[in-house]
Design an enzyme around this catalytic site. Sequence first.
Site, mmCIF file in Angstrom:
data_model
loop_
_atom_site.group_PDB
_atom_site.id
_atom_site.type_symbol
_atom_site.label_atom_id
_atom_site.label_comp_id
_atom_site.label_asym_id
_atom_site.label_seq_id
_atom_site.Cartn_x
_atom_site.Cartn_y
_atom_site.Cartn_z
ATOM 1 C CB SER A 1 -45.419 -50.057 -26.030
ATOM 2 O OG SER A 1 -45.572 -50.683 -27.300
ATOM 3 N NE ARG A 2 -45.872 -56.043 -20.593
ATOM 4 C CZ ARG A 2 -46.907 -55.511 -20.252
ATOM 5 N NH1 ARG A 2 -47.982 -55.920 -21.099
ATOM 6 N NH2 ARG A 2 -47.251 -55.003 -19.277
ATOM 7 C CB VAL A 3 -44.662 -56.351 -29.164
ATOM 8 C CG1 VAL A 3 -44.559 -57.323 -28.294
ATOM 9 C CG2 VAL A 3 -45.906 -55.517 -29.390
#
Length: 678
Positions: free
Chosen positions: A536-538
């Site tokens: 999950s990048r953000v």
Amino acid sequence: MTQATIEYASELMKIPDAREMVAEARDICDAVPAVYEELADTTVPVNVKHVVIDRIFPLGVRNFLKLLCDNGDFGLFYEIIDEYREQMKKPREVEAYGELIYVTPPTDEQMIGIRDFLGKEFGNKDIELTMKQDESLKSGFIIRVGSKEFDWSEAGRIRQLEERLSRAVTEGRSRSEDNIISILRSTIEDFELAAADKEIGVANWVGDGIVNVDGIDHANYGEIVIFDCGVKGMVQDVRRDEIGVVLFGRDTEIHEGSRVVRTGKMAGVPVGDEYLGRVVDALGAPLDGGAEISTDTYRPIEMRAPGIVDRKSVSVPMETGILSIDSMFPIGRGQRELIIGDRQTGKTSIAMDTILNQKGKDTICIYVAIGQKSSTVAKLVGTLKNAGAMDYTIVVSATASDPAPLQYIAPYSGTAMAEYFMYQGKDVLIVYDDLSKHAVAYRAISLLLERSPGREAYPGDVFYLHSRLLERSARLSPEAGGGSITALPIIETQAGDVSAYIPTNVISITDGQIYLESQLFFSGQRPAVNVGLSVSRVGGAAQRKAMKKAAGSVRIDLAQYREMEVFTQFSSDLDDATKKQLEHGRSLMELLKQPLGHPFSMADQVIILVGANAHLFSDIPTAEIQDFRAKLLKYFHDEKNEIISRLESYLDLPDDLRKSIETECENFKSGYLEDKDA
Ligand code: ATP
Ligand code: MG
């Protein structure tokens, strides 16, 4: 032959059906030369000549003859007629063809009026009209020339009045004026009977939900057109001399020559609070057998995504209630997190659990089903209803049996509904289940529209198809409204192949993915989240501090466990440290198992994670871990409520709180083990 004669002759040419009348006029002059002489005599007053003309000459040419007299050119009469005959002999080019539909045939005078009108409308083009009788008009005429239709019929006017009235009623309602009657009255009084001017075309090819239409010159991309039988379509392809239309209904009643009318409206759906709790199709019509949904707000299905200035970075969590996701791959409001995996790996279940977990969290959920079985959707709606989640949920469904165009627009319609709420400052969660089938529907449409196929036969713009959809998910800045759309697109892979065309596209557009694995699923590890491949990048920025601290090293521990598990598969004597690590990993995997429909609150998750990081579960037999976990949570809820309320109000995990959770966990465990021994 003078120039004047030629010009007069061409004037005569413009008079419709003048040939016989001209012959008649000549016969009159031949039979009674006195008439000719009087008219040609420039000393006779013009008004006397007019009276003579009106008495004896045919109606159609009277004006022309009067013009000759006024100009004092009647002497040219015979010359003009000769020239007229010459001109008539030349092959005439008909510039346009039209159709005149009537109930009672038009009189000569009406015909002149019609010719006049057409002359003005089409710049004096030569239009050949074919006549057709149609009783259904009741009275009046309809004229169709090329792609234009002029409707002076009674039926058409009644339709016009009906449209005006219904528009007046909606407007009145939206202004919440209760005096509808007065609005209606003024509409009726102001109603002017104008000839309705519509642009029409005809179908020239129909097949598999696609129609090619000839004759509509000005249609816009994405505009709605309506066929004779009432079926709506959307313009998807604008070519040099025809347009390609995708149908939103069945094509069985459309045949070559079917009439198509432009509406000037872009494809859109009605939106509003009334939609909450409803199951609707891609055009917003109810599918749940409930009442008509009455709302006055309409949104185009294709809208530009919010710009950079209007956006704010993700900072509020969107809790799924699923331990393995909230702890390691947190999702924030406004994020786009892909759920990807083979068939039957629990993709839909994750989205459903997330929707169920939004109860009481002030989030509106929209579930878009694309190309699924109707029975699956029905079951899912049942689950939502039973859990009381339908109150804040809208289900948009375009099932496998719906035409491809409906499947194609369903996610856009769902997003339009979501945007309605987002721009009011509300938080929305939207699930697209699933985008692989969406791409397949779009591929079918594109191939039928004869666009060239690219990789895996998808058209070249399939990337844009999904990027313009997912870009509309955003968290708005307070100035722009402050709402958010969190998107959970779902993609089905074939045999775990994430490098296929559509999966790679969507992976690159989204802010992370939750990768579900069949092998894990079948071995009983459910939800089957692959910890190594998910990301999950953000969302990390949005994770609660308590959660972040508690989750600590879970991800790394699991990664080490997986590696070690492979290494130590065949060796029997292991050193203590390795054994401990293996046991810890095994207990973690067991803890991450979670049955369907059992979301954990944030506080519960923190307690489990703090316990796990303190190696509390390592020496509990694997089979008992789930039971132990349930009892532990019950113990906290029943007897240590102050810890739970502290967690809920602080949203942080200070060291003393962590210590007291650890101590309580130990206390409970010793009690549990004693009970077991006893
Ligand atoms: P499809 O490819 O058909 O859309 P899917 O990947 O969406 O499937 P689901 O329909 O969510 O998968 O789940 C498949 C089956 O697995 C369902 O019967 C569901 O009840 C079961 N299942 C999913 N998650 C869990 C879970 N956490 N615990 C137990 N059973 C589960
Ligand atoms: Mg599914």
